[in-house]
Design a protein around this motif. Structure first.
Motif, PDB file in Angstrom:
ATOM      1  N   ASP A   1      24.420  39.288  15.430  1.00 16.69           N
ATOM      2  CA  ASP A   1      25.063  37.964  15.195  1.00 16.69           C
ATOM      3  C   ASP A   1      25.978  38.873  13.239  1.00 16.69           C
ATOM      4  OD1 ASP A   1      27.053  36.309  13.894  1.00 16.69           O
ATOM      5  OD2 ASP A   1      25.340  35.074  13.744  1.00 16.69           O
ATOM      6  N   ILE A   2      26.834  39.572  13.148  1.00 17.68           N
ATOM      7  CA  ILE A   2      26.753  40.554  12.460  1.00 17.68           C
ATOM      8  C   ILE A   2      27.596  39.570  11.402  1.00 17.68           C
ATOM      9  CG2 ILE A   2      29.487  41.664  13.067  1.00 17.68           C
ATOM     10  CD1 ILE A   2      26.575  43.867  12.150  1.00 17.68           C
ATOM     11  N   LYS A   3      28.232  38.639  11.468  1.00 16.32           N
ATOM     12  CA  LYS A   3      29.081  38.153  10.350  1.00 16.32           C
ATOM     13  C   LYS A   3      27.982  36.819   9.769  1.00 16.32           C
ATOM     14  CE  LYS A   3      32.864  34.095  10.432  1.00 16.32           C
ATOM     15  NZ  LYS A   3      33.063  33.356  10.347  1.00 16.32           N
ATOM     16  N   SER A   4      27.229  36.481  10.131  1.00 16.76           N
ATOM     17  CA  SER A   4      25.683  35.575   9.503  1.00 16.76           C
ATOM     18  C   SER A   4      25.394  36.824   8.938  1.00 16.76           C
ATOM     19  CB  SER A   4      24.942  35.290  10.715  1.00 16.76           C
ATOM     20  OG  SER A   4      25.445  33.779  11.017  1.00 16.76           O
ATOM     21  N   LEU A   5      25.073  38.230   9.309  1.00 21.09           N
ATOM     22  CA  LEU A   5      23.959  39.372   8.634  1.00 21.09           C
ATOM     23  C   LEU A   5      24.441  39.454   7.284  1.00 21.09           C
ATOM     24  CD1 LEU A   5      22.260  41.765  10.322  1.00 21.09           C
ATOM     25  CD2 LEU A   5      24.005  42.789   8.239  1.00 21.09           C
ATOM     26  N   LYS A   6      26.104  39.985   7.448  1.00 19.11           N
ATOM     27  CA  LYS A   6      27.136  40.409   6.370  1.00 19.11           C
ATOM     28  C   LYS A   6      26.888  39.084   4.939  1.00 19.11           C
ATOM     29  CE  LYS A   6      30.268  43.808   7.793  1.00 19.11           C
ATOM     30  NZ  LYS A   6      31.057  43.941   8.046  1.00 19.11           N
ATOM     31  N   SER A   7      26.850  37.852   5.751  1.00 16.64           N
ATOM     32  CA  SER A   7      27.043  36.997   4.785  1.00 16.64           C
ATOM     33  C   SER A   7      25.832  36.325   3.805  1.00 16.64           C
ATOM     34  CB  SER A   7      27.064  35.650   5.223  1.00 16.64           C
ATOM     35  OG  SER A   7      27.176  34.474   4.866  1.00 16.64           O
ATOM     36  N   PHE A   8      25.163  36.726   4.602  1.00 20.11           N
ATOM     37  CA  PHE A   8      24.059  36.384   3.993  1.00 20.11           C
ATOM     38  C   PHE A   8      22.880  37.180   2.998  1.00 20.11           C
ATOM     39  CE2 PHE A   8      18.661  38.026   4.928  1.00 20.11           C
ATOM     40  CZ  PHE A   8      18.122  36.736   4.251  1.00 20.11           C
ATOM     41  N   GLY A   9      23.039  38.776   3.664  1.00 19.26           N
ATOM     42  CA  GLY A   9      23.325  40.508   2.845  1.00 19.26           C
ATOM     43  C   GLY A   9      24.006  40.221   1.731  1.00 19.26           C
ATOM     44  N   GLU A  10      25.127  39.355   1.489  1.00 21.75           N
ATOM     45  CA  GLU A  10      25.992  39.429   0.592  1.00 21.75           C
ATOM     46  C   GLU A  10      25.397  38.394  -0.979  1.00 21.75           C
ATOM     47  OE1 GLU A  10      30.428  38.835   0.965  1.00 21.75           O
ATOM     48  OE2 GLU A  10      30.768  37.357  -0.719  1.00 21.75           O
ATOM     49  N   ASP A  11      24.909  37.263  -0.462  1.00 25.63           N
ATOM     50  CA  ASP A  11      24.221  36.074  -0.738  1.00 25.63           C
ATOM     51  C   ASP A  11      23.089  37.208  -1.514  1.00 25.63           C
ATOM     52  OD1 ASP A  11      25.865  34.559  -0.459  1.00 25.63           O
ATOM     53  OD2 ASP A  11      24.909  33.167   1.102  1.00 25.63           O
ATOM     54  N   VAL A  12      22.445  37.142  -0.898  1.00 23.80           N
ATOM     55  CA  VAL A  12      21.244  38.784  -1.127  1.00 23.80           C
ATOM     56  C   VAL A  12      21.863  39.067  -3.015  1.00 23.80           C
ATOM     57  CG1 VAL A  12      18.793  39.713  -0.922  1.00 23.80           C
ATOM     58  CG2 VAL A  12      19.696  37.471   0.850  1.00 23.80           C
ATOM     59  N   VAL A  13      22.528  40.275  -2.101  1.00 20.51           N
ATOM     60  CA  VAL A  13      22.507  41.102  -3.193  1.00 20.51           C
ATOM     61  C   VAL A  13      23.357  40.324  -4.386  1.00 20.51           C
ATOM     62  CG1 VAL A  13      23.610  43.139  -3.338  1.00 20.51           C
ATOM     63  CG2 VAL A  13      22.483  42.387  -1.100  1.00 20.51           C
ATOM     64  N   THR A  14      24.425  39.731  -4.378  1.00 18.64           N
ATOM     65  CA  THR A  14      24.862  38.905  -5.450  1.00 18.64           C
ATOM     66  C   THR A  14      23.674  37.711  -6.333  1.00 18.64           C
ATOM     67  OG1 THR A  14      27.176  38.339  -4.095  1.00 18.64           O
ATOM     68  CG2 THR A  14      26.392  36.599  -5.856  1.00 18.64           C
ATOM     69  N   SER A  15      22.675  37.334  -5.538  1.00 18.47           N
ATOM     70  CA  SER A  15      21.916  37.208  -6.560  1.00 18.47           C
ATOM     71  C   SER A  15      21.304  37.901  -6.901  1.00 18.47           C
ATOM     72  CB  SER A  15      21.357  36.588  -5.540  1.00 18.47           C
ATOM     73  OG  SER A  15      19.841  35.795  -6.022  1.00 18.47           O
TER      74      SER A  15
END
Ligand code: FAD
Length: 280
Positions: free
Chosen positions: A231-245
Motif C-alpha cells: 500500500d504504497i500511499k500509506s507507506l510513503k505517508s508513514f515514511g514522510e511522518d517518520v523522517v519529518t519528525s
C-alpha cells in the motif's frame, strides 16, 4: 530557505540522457530551497567518474548552485587522482566528498589509497586548501569497524588529515547521532557533523540497503513498513511522518545542516522540507 537551515542534496549519476534531463528538473525544483550545495556520487551502482562530472556540470548549469563530486579510493591510483583533481579545479569545482568506497566482492586490494584518510591527505598535499573536503561518519558504527571507539578514532584521523566537515550515514535513531557527536566532541574534534537523511519511499530496498550499510531500522518502523509494503500511499505517508519528525528533532538539537539522500527524486525530500517549513 537559507538562514533557516543549511541543506544539501545528494544525487547519483543517471543511467541515460533521458534520466539526466529528469534529474535536471529535480535539481531545479530542489534548488528553490537554496541548498548550500548538491553532491553527486561516484562508483555506487557502477557509475564512472565521467558520469559524475557530467552530472555535476549539468546540475550546476541548471541551478547556478555549488555542486560537489564524490571521490573514492576504490578504483583510483595516485596518477589518475591527480589528473581528476586538476580537471575538477579547471572546472571551478572547490568542494569534494571523499570516501573509501565499497569494495566490490572478489577484489582483494582497493588500490593505492586504502582508506578515505589517505585520499584526504593526498588531496591536501596535491591541491593545498583549494577544496573544501567532506568525509563520511557513522553514528551507528561502520559495519567493518572492529569497535565503535576505533571507528571514531579513524573518523578523527580523517579530520586530522584535512577534512573540513562530515556527512553521516543515514540513521533513524536520533540518540545514536547525538551520542556519536558528544563522543567526538569529548575527544576535541569540532568539525561540523551533518546528519544524512534518507527519505522512506519503499520497503524492500530500504531493508536490503540498510542491512548492508549498517543502518538500523527500529522495529516499530520496520513492522509498519512491512505492513504497508503493498500500500504504497500509506507507506510513503508513514515514511514522510517518520523522517519529518526525525529532522525536527535534529533541528531542535541545533544540527549544522541536513544532507538528503534524494535518490534523484524531488517529492520525498521536498515534502519533508515543506513539513519542516524550510520552503521559502
Ligand atoms: P573509511 O573512512 O576508509 O573507513 C572504512 C572502514 O575502515 C571503517 O570501518 C573504518 O573504521 C576503517 N578504517 C579507517 N581508517 C583505518 C585505518 N587507518 N586502519 C584500519 N581501519 C581503518 N560509496 C561510493 O562508492 N560512492 C559514493 O559516492 C559514496 N558516497 C557516500 C556518501 C556518504 C555521505 C556516505 C556516508 C557514504 C558514501 N559511500 C559512497 C559509501 C562509503 O564508500 C562506504 O560506507 C565505505 O564502506 C566506507 O567509506 P569511508 O569513506 O567511510 O571509509
Amino acid at each position: 530557505m537559507a538562514g533557516k537551515q543549511n541543506l544539501s542534496f545528494e544525487f547519483f549519476p543517471p543511467r541515460n540522457d533521458e534520466a539526466l534531463d529528469e534529474l535536471t528538473r529535480t535539481a531545479k525544483d530542489l534548488g528553490q530551497l537554496n541548498p548550500e550545495f548538491f553532491s553527486v556520487t561516484y562508483g555506487a551502482g557502477g557509475s564512472s567518474q565521467n558520469k559524475t562530472l557530467e552530472t555535476v556540470l549539468k546540475t550546476r548549469e541548471a541551478t547556478d548552485l555549488k555542486v560537489a563530486p564524490h571521490l573514492t579510493c576504490v578504483g583510483s591510483n595516485k596518477e589518475n587522482m591527480q589528473a581528476l583533481l586538476d580537471e575538477y579545479q579547471l572546472h571551478g569545482i572547490n568542494h569534494l566528498v571523499c570516501l573509501r568506497g565499497d569494495i566490490p566482492s572478489g577484489l582483494m586490494h582497493p588500490g593505492e589509497f586504502l582508506h578515505a584518510s589517505d585520499l584526504v591527505s593526498f588531496i591536501r598535499e596535491h591541491s593545498g586548501d583549494h577544496f573544501t573536503i567532506d568525509v563520511a561518519s557513522y553514528p551507528e558504527p561502520h559495519p567493518e569497524s572492529n569497535s565503535p571507539d576505533e571507528d571514531i578514532k579513524h573518523f578523527i584521523n580523517k579530520a586530522k588529515a584535512g577534512a573540513n566537515s562530515s556527512i553521516t550515514q543515514y540513521f533513524y535513531n536520533v540518540d545514536a547521532y547525538l551520542y556519536f557527536v558528544d563522543n567526538v566532541r569529548s575527544q576535541g574534534l569540532d568539525i561540523p557533523i551533518v546528519p544524512g537523511i534518507m527519505p522512506i519511499t519503499n520497503y524492500k530496498g530500504l531493508i536490503r540497503f540498510s542491512a548492508s550499510c549498517g543502518a538500523e531500522i527500529p522495529r516499530w518502523i520496520q513492522l509498519r513498513l512491512e505492513a504497508y509494503q503493498h500500500d504504497i500511499k500509506s507507506l510513503k505517508s508513514f515514511g514522510e511522518d517518520v523522517v519529518t519528525s526525525l529532522c525536527q528533532q535534529l533541528i531542535d538539537n541545533e544540527v549544522p545542516g541536513l544532507h538528503f539522500y534524494t535518490m534523484n527524486k524531488t517529492e520525498p525530500t521536498l515534502n519533508i522540507c515543506n513539513n519542516l517549513d524550510l520552503v521559502g
